[in-house]
Design a protein around this motif. Structure first.
Motif, PDB file in Angstrom:
ATOM      1  N   ALA A 144       1.041  -1.305   0.063  1.00 18.57           N
ATOM      2  CA  ALA A 144      -0.093  -0.027  -0.186  1.00 18.57           C
ATOM      3  C   ALA A 144       0.964   1.387   0.017  1.00 18.57           C
ATOM      4  O   ALA A 144       0.552   2.162  -0.719  1.00 18.57           O
ATOM      5  CB  ALA A 144      -0.848   0.120   1.116  1.00 18.57           C
ATOM      6  N   ILE A 311      -5.693  -2.566  -2.660  1.00 21.79           N
ATOM      7  CA  ILE A 311      -4.083  -2.161  -3.068  1.00 21.79           C
ATOM      8  C   ILE A 311      -3.788  -2.192  -4.470  1.00 21.79           C
ATOM      9  O   ILE A 311      -3.357  -1.295  -5.122  1.00 21.79           O
ATOM     10  CB  ILE A 311      -3.141  -2.892  -2.284  1.00 21.79           C
ATOM     11  CG1 ILE A 311      -3.298  -2.745  -0.646  1.00 21.79           C
ATOM     12  CG2 ILE A 311      -1.955  -2.604  -2.673  1.00 21.79           C
ATOM     13  CD1 ILE A 311      -2.430  -3.355   0.278  1.00 21.79           C
ATOM     14  N   SER A 335      -4.881   5.176  -0.968  1.00 23.84           N
ATOM     15  CA  SER A 335      -3.829   4.434  -0.639  1.00 23.84           C
ATOM     16  C   SER A 335      -3.240   4.978   0.766  1.00 23.84           C
ATOM     17  O   SER A 335      -2.899   4.330   1.701  1.00 23.84           O
ATOM     18  CB  SER A 335      -2.805   4.394  -1.380  1.00 23.84           C
ATOM     19  OG  SER A 335      -2.035   5.684  -1.694  1.00 23.84           O
TER      20      SER A 335
END
Length: 560
Positions: A144, A311, A335
Motif C-alpha cells: 500500500a 491495493i 492508499s
C-alpha cells in the motif's frame, strides 16, 4: 565476573513504575498486573474506535471474495456478513468480560484455565500465529505504501527491479515495506491506554478511502456492476450460509479470543459492550458491502479480472487513467487510508496482544514494547513475500490455525463463565507454586488439555483434505465439518471442559481475592525456591505482604 553479569541482567530488566508495589518476576511485570485505575483510560468512544479499526480494514473489504467463492450471491453474502458480525460482537463480549471485570489480559487469564505452567501452551500458540500474520500485514502495508508513493512519483510505480525473480519481491515493494516499518516502529512506543486518537485518525482515513472508491465505482459503472446481480451457485444454500458465518467468526476469532487484552483498559464496566454489539457488526458489514460493490463495478469499468484486494485495484486505476493528475491524487489519498489501516490493525490484532503474550513468557525481561519488536523481527524474517507468492498450501495451513484457536476459546469461556462464574483469586494468578489454587498438578490443568484436543481432533482430517485440495468423496463430510471450524471446535471444547469440571471439580471454586489491597498493588518480589515465581511486596506502612497463600481472608469469599 559474576557481579558484572548480575549488573547486566539487572539493567536488562523491564522498567517498573516509580514507587511500584510489585516486582518483575517469573510471573509479573507492569504489563501483566491487573490494570490499575490510573491506566484505565478507555471509554465508550475509545472502544468504538477500536472496533472501527478492527472492522474497517482490508480483510473485511476482501471478505466478499471468500463468501462468493462459497457459492453465495452478493445479496446472500451481505446477509451473512451482518449476522456474522453480530455473532462476532457477542463472542467479543463473552471473551472480554474478564478484562472488564478483573482487568487482566489473555496471557494471565490462561493461567486459571490451563494452570500456571500449562498456560504457556495457548500463549506460545497465539504468539506463533500472530508473528506469521504480522509478516503478512506488514507486506501488504508495504505494498500500500508503494502504491501511495507511486501516486506521488509515477516513475516509482514502474521502478526497475534489481532483485532476482526467485525472491518474489520487487525493489519498489521492498522500499515500500521499509517506509511502512519506519512508521510502525515508533507507533509501538505509544502505550495502549493512549491509542484512541491514532485509531480515530486511522478510521477517518480508511473510511474516506472506502467511500471515495464507492462513489467512483458506482458513478462510473452506473450502479453496483453486473457481478452484483449474478445469482448464487451453491448446491446447498444452508451449508454455504453456515460456512460463511464461520468464516466471519474465524477471521476475527483471534481478535475476540484476546479481547481482554483491550477491555482491561476500560474506565468503567460495560464501556466496551456497546461498541462490541454495535460498532463491530456495523463496521464489518459496511466495509464488506462496499468491497463487494466496488469490486463488482470496477470489473465493468476496468474491463479486467475481479480484483478483491483494494491495493491492487488502486494500482490498476492509476494505470487505467495513464497516471493523470486527478487519478494520482485520488490514488494517493485512497492508499493513505490503506496504509494507516494496516498500521492500526497491526497494533490492534498483533502488536499489543503479542507483546503481552511474550511478556508472559519472560516477564522480567520482556514487556509489550519489547515483545512487539521481537514479533516484528520474526514476522519479517519469515519473508512473507515468499509465502504469499509461492506457498498457497502454507497460507491454507496458517488459516487453518482456527482449528486450535476455536477450542482454546471454548476452554476459556467455559471456565470463566460457567465453571468459575467470574470468581477469581487474583493474587494466586501470580503465584508460581503449589500454594496457588491454579497450580493444579505440577502447574498444569489436565482438564483443559483434554477439552482442547477433544475440540481439535474432529477437525484435523478436514484440515488435511483442504490443504491437499482433496477430491476424494470420502473426505467431503470431513471438509464440511472443517469449514464449520470455529463453531464446532468452540462448542465441543466448551461442553467437554464443563463436563470434566462437573465430574472432577478443581480446587478453589468460588474463592475470590483481590490483587489490590487497600489501594496498594501487592505481590511478587523475592522468588521462592520451588520455581522462582512467588514474591513479596509492600503493604501500607511498609509491612511486607506475602502472595500465594490467602494472606487476606477479609477480602476472600467462598460462594455456597
Amino acid at each position: 565476573m559474576g557481579l558484572k553479569w548480575e549488573q547486566i541482567k539487572h539493567r536488562l530488566e523491564v522498567p517498573k513504575d516509580e514507587d511500584a508495589h510489585y516486582e518483575n518476576t517469573t510471573w509479573c511485570n507492569r504489563d501483566l498486573i491487573p490494570m490499575p485505575p490510573e491506566r484505565r483510560t478507555w471509554g465508550i468512544w475509545g472502544y468504538f474506535g477500536y472496533w472501527t479499526v478492527s472492522g474497517s480494514c482490508i480483510s473485511a473489504w476482501s471478505t466478499g471474495s471468500t463468501l462468493l467463492a462459497l457459492g453465495l450471491s452478493p445479496q446472500q453474502a451481505i446477509g451473512v456478513v451482518i449476522l456474522g458480525g453480530f455473532l462476532t460482537g457477542l463472542l467479543a463480549v463473552s471473551a472480554g468480560w474478564m478484562g472488564e471485570n478483573h482487568h487482566i489480559g489473555f496471557t494471565v487469564s490462561s493461567r486459571f484455565s490451563w494452570g500456571m505452567r500449562g498456560s504457556y501452551f495457548p500463549v506460545v500458540l497465539r504468539v506463533f500465529v500472530a508473528c506469521m500474520w504480522f509478516g503478512m500485514q506488514a507486506y501488504w502495508g508495504g505494498q500500500a505504501t508503494r502504491v501511495m508513493w507511486g501516486a506521488i512519483i509515477p516513475g516509482f510505480a514502474h521502478m526497475k527491479n534489481f532483485f532476482s525473480e526467485s525472491s518474489h519481491l520487487l525493489t519498489n515493494d521492498f522500499i515500500g515495506l521499509i517506509i511502512w516499518m519506519a512508521a510502525f516502529v515508533p507507533l509501538v512506543l505509544v502505550p495502549p491506554e493512549r491509542l484512541q486518537i491514532p485509531f480515530a485518525i486511522s478510521f477517518v482515513f480508511f473510511a474516506g478511502s472506502c467511500f471515495g472508491l464507492l462513489i467512483w465505482a458506482v458513478h462510473n459503472a452506473g450502479g453496483p456492476g453486473s457481478m452484483f446481480h449474478e445469482p448464487g451457485t451453491a448446491d446447498n444454500l444452508g451449508w454455504a450460509f453456515m460456512f460463511g458465518i464461520t468464516a466471519i467468526l474465524g477471521a476475527w476469532g483471534a481478535g475476540t479470543l484476546g479481547q481482554s487484552d483491550w477491555t482491561r483498559y476500560a474506565n468503567r464496566k460495560f464501556a466496551p459492550t456497546l461498541s462490541q454489539l454495535v460498532a463491530a457488526p456495523i463496521t464489518i458489514a459496511v466495509t464488506a458491502i462496499i468491497g463487494i460493490i466496488v469490486t463488482s463495478a470496477s470489473r465493468d469499468i476496468l474491463g479486467g479480472e475481479v480484483m478483491w484486494n483494494p491495493i491492487y485495484l488502486l494500482s490498476d486505476i492509476q494505470e487505467n487513467y495513464h497516471s493523470s493528475p486527478r487519478a494520482r491524487a485520488g490514488v494517493f489519498f485512497a492508499s493513505l487510508g490503506l496504509v494507516s489501516s494496516q498500521l492500526a490493525i497491526s497494533v490492534v490484532l498483533n502488536s499489543v496482544s503479542t507483546g503481552m503474550d511474550m511478556a508472559g513468557l519472560c516477564p522480567k525481561y520482556i514487556n509489550i514494547i519489547r515483545g512487539s519488536y521481537i514479533m516484528a523481527i520474526i514476522g519479517i524474517a519469515t519473508q512473507p513475500w515468499q509465502l504469499v507468492n509461492t506457498a498457497d498450501r502454507f497460507l491454507k495451513v496458517l488459516s487453518g490455525f482456527g482449528v486450535f484457536m476455536a477450542p482454546a476459546t471454548g476452554v476459556l469461556l467455559a471456565d470463566y463463565h460457567v465453571v468459575r462464574r467470574a470468581k477469581l483469586k487474583l493474587n494466586d494468578l501470580y503465584t508460581g507454586n503449589s500454594s496457588s489454587i491454579y497450580w493444579f498438578n505440577k502447574g498444569v490443568n489436565w482438564r483443559a488439555i483434554v477439552a482442547f484436543f477433544s475440540g481439535v481432533w474432529p477437525l484435523l482430517p478436514g484440515l488435511v483434505g483442504t490443504v491437499n485440495s482433496s477430491t476424494d468423496p470420502s473426505m467431503t463430510n470431513w471438509i464440511r465439518l472443517y469449514n464449520l471450524t470455529f463453531i464446532v471446535g468452540l462448542a465441543i471444547s466448551f461442553v467437554v471442559f464443563w463436563v470434566l469440571n462437573r465430574v472432577f471439580p478443581p480446587p478453589g471454586l468460588g474463592v475470590e481475592a483481590p490483587f489490590v489491597d487497600e489501594d496498594v498493588l501487592y505481590g511478587l518480589g523475592e522468588e521462592s525456591s520451588e520455581d522462582n515465581g512467588i514474591g513479596i511486596g509492600s503493604g501500607r506502612g511498609g509491612e511486607k505482604v506475602g502472595v500465594g497463600a490467602d494472606k487476606h481472608p477479609a477480602h476472600a469469599t467462598v460462594s455456597a
